[in-house]
Design a protein around this motif. Sequence first.
Motif, PDB file in Angstrom:
ATOM      1  N   GLU A 122       1.081  -1.257  -0.040  1.00  0.00           N
ATOM      2  CA  GLU A 122      -0.463  -0.182   0.125  1.00  0.00           C
ATOM      3  C   GLU A 122       0.889   1.439   0.226  1.00  0.00           C
ATOM      4  OE1 GLU A 122      -1.561   0.989   3.797  1.00  0.00           O
ATOM      5  OE2 GLU A 122      -1.259  -1.576   4.551  1.00  0.00           O
ATOM      6  N   ALA A 123       0.177   2.564  -0.284  1.00  0.00           N
ATOM      7  CA  ALA A 123       1.231   3.736  -0.356  1.00  0.00           C
ATOM      8  C   ALA A 123       1.689   3.769   0.731  1.00  0.00           C
ATOM      9  CB  ALA A 123       0.095   4.576  -0.912  1.00  0.00           C
ATOM     10  N   LEU A 124       2.841   4.381   1.287  1.00  0.00           N
ATOM     11  CA  LEU A 124       3.142   5.245   2.393  1.00  0.00           C
ATOM     12  C   LEU A 124       2.759   5.957   3.279  1.00  0.00           C
ATOM     13  CD1 LEU A 124       6.882   4.888   1.777  1.00  0.00           C
ATOM     14  CD2 LEU A 124       5.665   3.819   3.894  1.00  0.00           C
ATOM     15  N   PRO A 125       1.684   6.154   3.904  1.00  0.00           N
ATOM     16  CA  PRO A 125       1.025   7.242   4.420  1.00  0.00           C
ATOM     17  C   PRO A 125       1.597   7.992   5.229  1.00  0.00           C
ATOM     18  CG  PRO A 125       1.463   5.437   6.276  1.00  0.00           C
ATOM     19  CD  PRO A 125       2.139   4.837   5.538  1.00  0.00           C
ATOM     20  N   LEU A 126       1.088   9.417   4.455  1.00  0.00           N
ATOM     21  CA  LEU A 126       2.247  10.918   4.939  1.00  0.00           C
ATOM     22  C   LEU A 126       2.210  10.840   6.496  1.00  0.00           C
ATOM     23  CD1 LEU A 126      -0.423  13.350   3.100  1.00  0.00           C
ATOM     24  CD2 LEU A 126       2.094  12.704   2.699  1.00  0.00           C
ATOM     25  N   GLY A 127       3.012  11.703   6.668  1.00  0.00           N
ATOM     26  CA  GLY A 127       3.735  11.081   8.579  1.00  0.00           C
ATOM     27  C   GLY A 127       5.267  10.885   8.446  1.00  0.00           C
ATOM     28  N   SER A 128       5.976  10.958   9.671  1.00  0.00           N
ATOM     29  CA  SER A 128       6.835  10.763  10.313  1.00  0.00           C
ATOM     30  C   SER A 128       7.158   9.811  10.548  1.00  0.00           C
ATOM     31  CB  SER A 128       7.009  11.947  11.280  1.00  0.00           C
ATOM     32  OG  SER A 128       7.335  13.331  10.389  1.00  0.00           O
ATOM     33  N   HIS A 129       7.956   9.153  10.008  1.00  0.00           N
ATOM     34  CA  HIS A 129       8.266   7.385  10.175  1.00  0.00           C
ATOM     35  C   HIS A 129       9.017   7.043  10.496  1.00  0.00           C
ATOM     36  CE1 HIS A 129       3.979   7.652   8.498  1.00  0.00           C
ATOM     37  NE2 HIS A 129       4.887   7.111   7.327  1.00  0.00           N
ATOM     38  N   LEU A 130       9.923   5.620  10.249  1.00  0.00           N
ATOM     39  CA  LEU A 130      11.220   5.335  10.294  1.00  0.00           C
ATOM     40  C   LEU A 130      11.354   4.555   9.238  1.00  0.00           C
ATOM     41  CD1 LEU A 130      11.657   4.510  14.846  1.00  0.00           C
ATOM     42  CD2 LEU A 130      12.175   6.357  13.481  1.00  0.00           C
ATOM     43  N   LEU A 131      13.104   4.446   9.147  1.00  0.00           N
ATOM     44  CA  LEU A 131      12.681   3.716   8.009  1.00  0.00           C
ATOM     45  C   LEU A 131      14.550   2.279   8.406  1.00  0.00           C
ATOM     46  CD1 LEU A 131      12.653   2.289   5.068  1.00  0.00           C
ATOM     47  CD2 LEU A 131      14.819   4.055   4.373  1.00  0.00           C
ATOM     48  N   ARG A 132      13.752   1.275   8.618  1.00  0.00           N
ATOM     49  CA  ARG A 132      15.062   0.948   9.166  1.00  0.00           C
ATOM     50  C   ARG A 132      15.700  -0.193   8.144  1.00  0.00           C
ATOM     51  NH1 ARG A 132      14.731   0.046  14.123  1.00  0.00           N
ATOM     52  NH2 ARG A 132      12.744   0.686  15.447  1.00  0.00           N
ATOM     53  N   VAL A 143      16.830   5.289  10.405  1.00  0.00           N
ATOM     54  CA  VAL A 143      16.544   7.205   9.975  1.00  0.00           C
ATOM     55  C   VAL A 143      15.163   7.210   9.687  1.00  0.00           C
ATOM     56  CG1 VAL A 143      19.035   6.729   9.282  1.00  0.00           C
ATOM     57  CG2 VAL A 143      17.353   6.759   7.782  1.00  0.00           C
ATOM     58  N   PRO A 144      15.013   8.590  10.642  1.00  0.00           N
ATOM     59  CA  PRO A 144      14.009   9.680  10.376  1.00  0.00           C
ATOM     60  C   PRO A 144      12.871   8.941   8.828  1.00  0.00           C
ATOM     61  CG  PRO A 144      14.939  10.568  11.581  1.00  0.00           C
ATOM     62  CD  PRO A 144      15.997   9.308  10.973  1.00  0.00           C
ATOM     63  N   LEU A 145      12.453   8.989   8.712  1.00  0.00           N
ATOM     64  CA  LEU A 145      11.345   9.173   7.179  1.00  0.00           C
ATOM     65  C   LEU A 145      10.026   9.939   7.133  1.00  0.00           C
ATOM     66  CD1 LEU A 145      10.951   7.849   4.392  1.00  0.00           C
ATOM     67  CD2 LEU A 145      10.428   6.101   5.221  1.00  0.00           C
ATOM     68  N   ILE A 146      10.246  11.169   6.268  1.00  0.00           N
ATOM     69  CA  ILE A 146       9.436  12.360   6.418  1.00  0.00           C
ATOM     70  C   ILE A 146       8.343  11.905   5.022  1.00  0.00           C
ATOM     71  CG2 ILE A 146       8.809  14.154   6.248  1.00  0.00           C
ATOM     72  CD1 ILE A 146      11.110  14.741   8.038  1.00  0.00           C
ATOM     73  N   VAL A 147       7.144  11.102   5.017  1.00  0.00           N
ATOM     74  CA  VAL A 147       6.501  11.379   3.358  1.00  0.00           C
ATOM     75  C   VAL A 147       5.348  12.924   4.265  1.00  0.00           C
ATOM     76  CG1 VAL A 147       4.929  10.769   2.519  1.00  0.00           C
ATOM     77  CG2 VAL A 147       6.835   8.725   4.016  1.00  0.00           C
ATOM     78  N   ALA A 148       5.982  13.417   3.122  1.00  0.00           N
ATOM     79  CA  ALA A 148       4.848  14.814   2.640  1.00  0.00           C
ATOM     80  C   ALA A 148       4.363  15.619   1.549  1.00  0.00           C
ATOM     81  CB  ALA A 148       5.566  15.810   3.379  1.00  0.00           C
ATOM     82  N   PRO A 149       3.263  16.014   1.613  1.00  0.00           N
ATOM     83  CA  PRO A 149       2.497  16.424   0.483  1.00  0.00           C
ATOM     84  C   PRO A 149       3.464  16.804  -0.724  1.00  0.00           C
ATOM     85  CG  PRO A 149       1.096  17.271   2.109  1.00  0.00           C
ATOM     86  CD  PRO A 149       2.051  16.832   2.909  1.00  0.00           C
ATOM     87  N   LEU A 495       7.247  21.202   7.711  1.00  0.00           N
ATOM     88  CA  LEU A 495       6.641  22.498   7.304  1.00  0.00           C
ATOM     89  C   LEU A 495       5.303  21.786   6.549  1.00  0.00           C
ATOM     90  CD1 LEU A 495       5.426  25.334   8.009  1.00  0.00           C
ATOM     91  CD2 LEU A 495       6.468  25.911   5.277  1.00  0.00           C
ATOM     92  N   ALA A 496       4.772  21.118   5.177  1.00  0.00           N
ATOM     93  CA  ALA A 496       3.861  20.080   4.592  1.00  0.00           C
ATOM     94  C   ALA A 496       2.681  19.603   5.002  1.00  0.00           C
ATOM     95  CB  ALA A 496       3.987  20.210   3.249  1.00  0.00           C
ATOM     96  N   LEU A 497       3.454  18.792   5.819  1.00  0.00           N
ATOM     97  CA  LEU A 497       3.382  17.517   6.657  1.00  0.00           C
ATOM     98  C   LEU A 497       1.935  18.273   7.947  1.00  0.00           C
ATOM     99  CD1 LEU A 497       2.367  14.709   7.019  1.00  0.00           C
ATOM    100  CD2 LEU A 497       4.725  14.584   8.320  1.00  0.00           C
ATOM    101  N   GLU A 498       3.050  18.972   8.470  1.00  0.00           N
ATOM    102  CA  GLU A 498       1.723  19.428   9.950  1.00  0.00           C
ATOM    103  C   GLU A 498       1.120  20.423   8.947  1.00  0.00           C
ATOM    104  OE1 GLU A 498       2.056  18.394  12.231  1.00  0.00           O
ATOM    105  OE2 GLU A 498       4.187  17.447  11.627  1.00  0.00           O
ATOM    106  N   ALA A 499       1.562  21.190   8.007  1.00  0.00           N
ATOM    107  CA  ALA A 499       0.152  22.514   7.381  1.00  0.00           C
ATOM    108  C   ALA A 499      -0.775  21.395   7.313  1.00  0.00           C
ATOM    109  CB  ALA A 499       1.197  23.428   6.619  1.00  0.00           C
ATOM    110  N   ASP A 500      -0.344  20.137   6.472  1.00  0.00           N
ATOM    111  CA  ASP A 500      -1.369  19.308   5.587  1.00  0.00           C
ATOM    112  C   ASP A 500      -2.680  19.263   6.543  1.00  0.00           C
ATOM    113  OD1 ASP A 500      -2.484  18.245   3.057  1.00  0.00           O
ATOM    114  OD2 ASP A 500      -2.082  16.015   4.081  1.00  0.00           O
ATOM    115  N   ARG A 501      -1.957  18.453   8.036  1.00  0.00           N
ATOM    116  CA  ARG A 501      -2.417  18.198   8.420  1.00  0.00           C
ATOM    117  C   ARG A 501      -3.599  18.792   9.573  1.00  0.00           C
ATOM    118  NH1 ARG A 501       2.160  14.008  11.671  1.00  0.00           N
ATOM    119  NH2 ARG A 501       1.715  11.819  10.095  1.00  0.00           N
TER     120      ARG A 501
END
Length: 730
Positions: A122-132, A143-149, A495-501
């Motif tokens: 499935e598509a990665l959801p928007l958010g602040s994730h962790l990539l292992r 490491v942090p994985l940031i998925v933003a619009p 910024l884009a992620l938090e503004a979108d939310r």
Amino acid sequence: MGRARLAELHGVATSYEPAPGQGCQVPEDTVVAVLAALGVDASTPRAVRDALDAHATTERRRLLPRAVVLRAAADGTPRAHGPALPALPEGTALRVDTEDGRGLAWDGAGLFGGAGGGCLAEALPLGSHLLRAHAPDGRSACVPLIVAPERLPAPPERAHGFLVQLYSLLSARSWGMGDLGDLAELAAWSGRAFASDFVQVNPLHAAVPGAPTDPSPYRPSSRRFPDPVYLRIEDIAEFAYLGGPARERADLLLGRAAALREGVLRRDALIDRDAVWAAKRQALELVRAVPLSPGRRAAYCDFLAEQGQALDDHSTWCALAEVHGPDWRTWPGALKDPRSARTARTRGELLDRVDFHCWLAWLTDQQLSAAQRAAREAGMRVGLVHDLAVGVHPSGADAWAQQHAFAAGMSVGAPPDAFSPHGQDWGLPPWRPDALAATGYAPYRDLLRALMRHAGALRIDHVMGLFRLWWVPEGREPTRGTYVRYDAEAMLGVLALEADRAGATVIGEDLGTVEPGVRESLAERGVLGTSVLWFERDYDGAGGRAEPLEPERWRADCLATATTHDLPSTAARLTGDHVELRHRLGLLARPLGVEQREDATAIAEWMALFGRLGLLPEGPGDEVAAVKAVHRFLLRTPARMIGVWLPDAVGDRRPQNLPGTWDQYPNWRLPIADATGRPVSLEDLAASPRLHALMDELRTAPSGGSWGKTWGGAWGEWPATGSNGPVGHP
């Protein structure tokens, strides 16, 4: 060469251009000091070689970048941006731990060369994730994985509203300065009376307490939490249940509040933040003794749980400051560390005071929520526009609680330019870009989330700081600083992620010297710029003369306004009063006559353009009409948002802040006043014919702005030069 290479690897500039084609070398001792603040020793040739070797070794062993930023396309497909991603060894397993607790296997969707592992279903959801990542050679990384619009939320088409410094807006119920009750009233009134869409306010960040308190809203103790000095005491539910001696004391405090208010509005007193807070604090101590109802107790507990460690740290700093003073750098040794055992013990000993400051944060949050609710209920499509200051005070709560994230011994400022030939030092410690990346940009993310909690939009002061900041080593002149680069893709992604939310628009203050490409990058992501009329000129015009920019050539993605809190009011600029003021204070770099002639010429050029466009049918010599013409012009531009500086609506002559002054001018302490200098209350503003006449221009303007089509034709032009300005230059 080695030191220059080391600086480049860590984003530290060794040269810069104060103007196109003008190169300046950064002093070597500055480069050494800045690298040291980033944890890199470059003090000797041997240290430089060792640091380069260590960096090379780290990079060879690195499996993933410090942080990965993906933009989610409309179809949900993630796309990588920023620095090139390394090719991973064949068979490397990737896993994403999403912020909602799921674990997703992923093959990188083609982003990582040779990566193995199961394909993400499935598509990665928007958010602040962790990539292992786990490679066959035994290396692993997390490491942090940031998925933003791709883009931030856009504002509504052609929105207009007021810009105001909240402390300067007093009503008949204020306690000596504007408060959140006044903000709610302003929003409710302007939304209904003028179909306004927003109210933009100064930063409401918590100030550093002191004697006196620094009145500047741009040097706060904490940007994460608002200042309780803005509370409307009578709007706290428990205030109504005060009785007996507590009620008598509260009535005395109401009398003191009335005296403070009348002093500002009727007796030319300056806004005294310390006196206001002294009265409010006593009242708050009384109110706190009233038990919370079960429902409000539950709401308070929810707030405590939601805010977590950040609120605990902030309130602990406030409690410790009451005992040891407001500069944590002078506190007893172990208390300087927010995570020390002694700090934990002292927090327990001061638990009642810590809880008091948590309670204040909750009350302020409630009243901010009520103000935004009032704005939206009045029909505003945006509502409150909060302001994010560029940094925090080095002695304050944020600098204490987040020491790991700030560069010790450094201050944010600006290099020399045409307006400040000696540069600027703002006395604000900068964030370390490496520390932000290591935490997944958590301090920045949490800050944005808190500010957008009750906002329809956010203004970011000095938005260029998302790309680079001018660092000045402590004890040195601002001219001996240098630029340090940030990961702009990550900063914009968060910024884009938090503004979108939050569903919030973002406005960047991009005035002054801006690095090439920055405005374009911001526009690509949907961050609006700031356009101030007097600065919008065609600097590439024929003959080297920067003519006023025709309205159709303005950018659309901006907040367009006539002035800001750091600039003269429109009436002062039209009359030349601002030149006289700077002359009286010794701020002019050239003779008064030269400044006046140049200023009058600039105003005449704008007035001539207004005349050609048919925006001033009333004719010359009318100040009120000229102010209207300025705003008619703004409506003629394609700007998405039009901001009206509230003091402009009543002819105020005085700037709220005069850069380059400290005690020579009452910065941040003036109430809104009319053209005669008489302070005006919110009730006076609501009844002002001048204000209503100006706002009627915006309320009834055709969609998209079509001034010049509705007016009959041009009238006689203003003279191009002359020592007398268009509206009675003194």
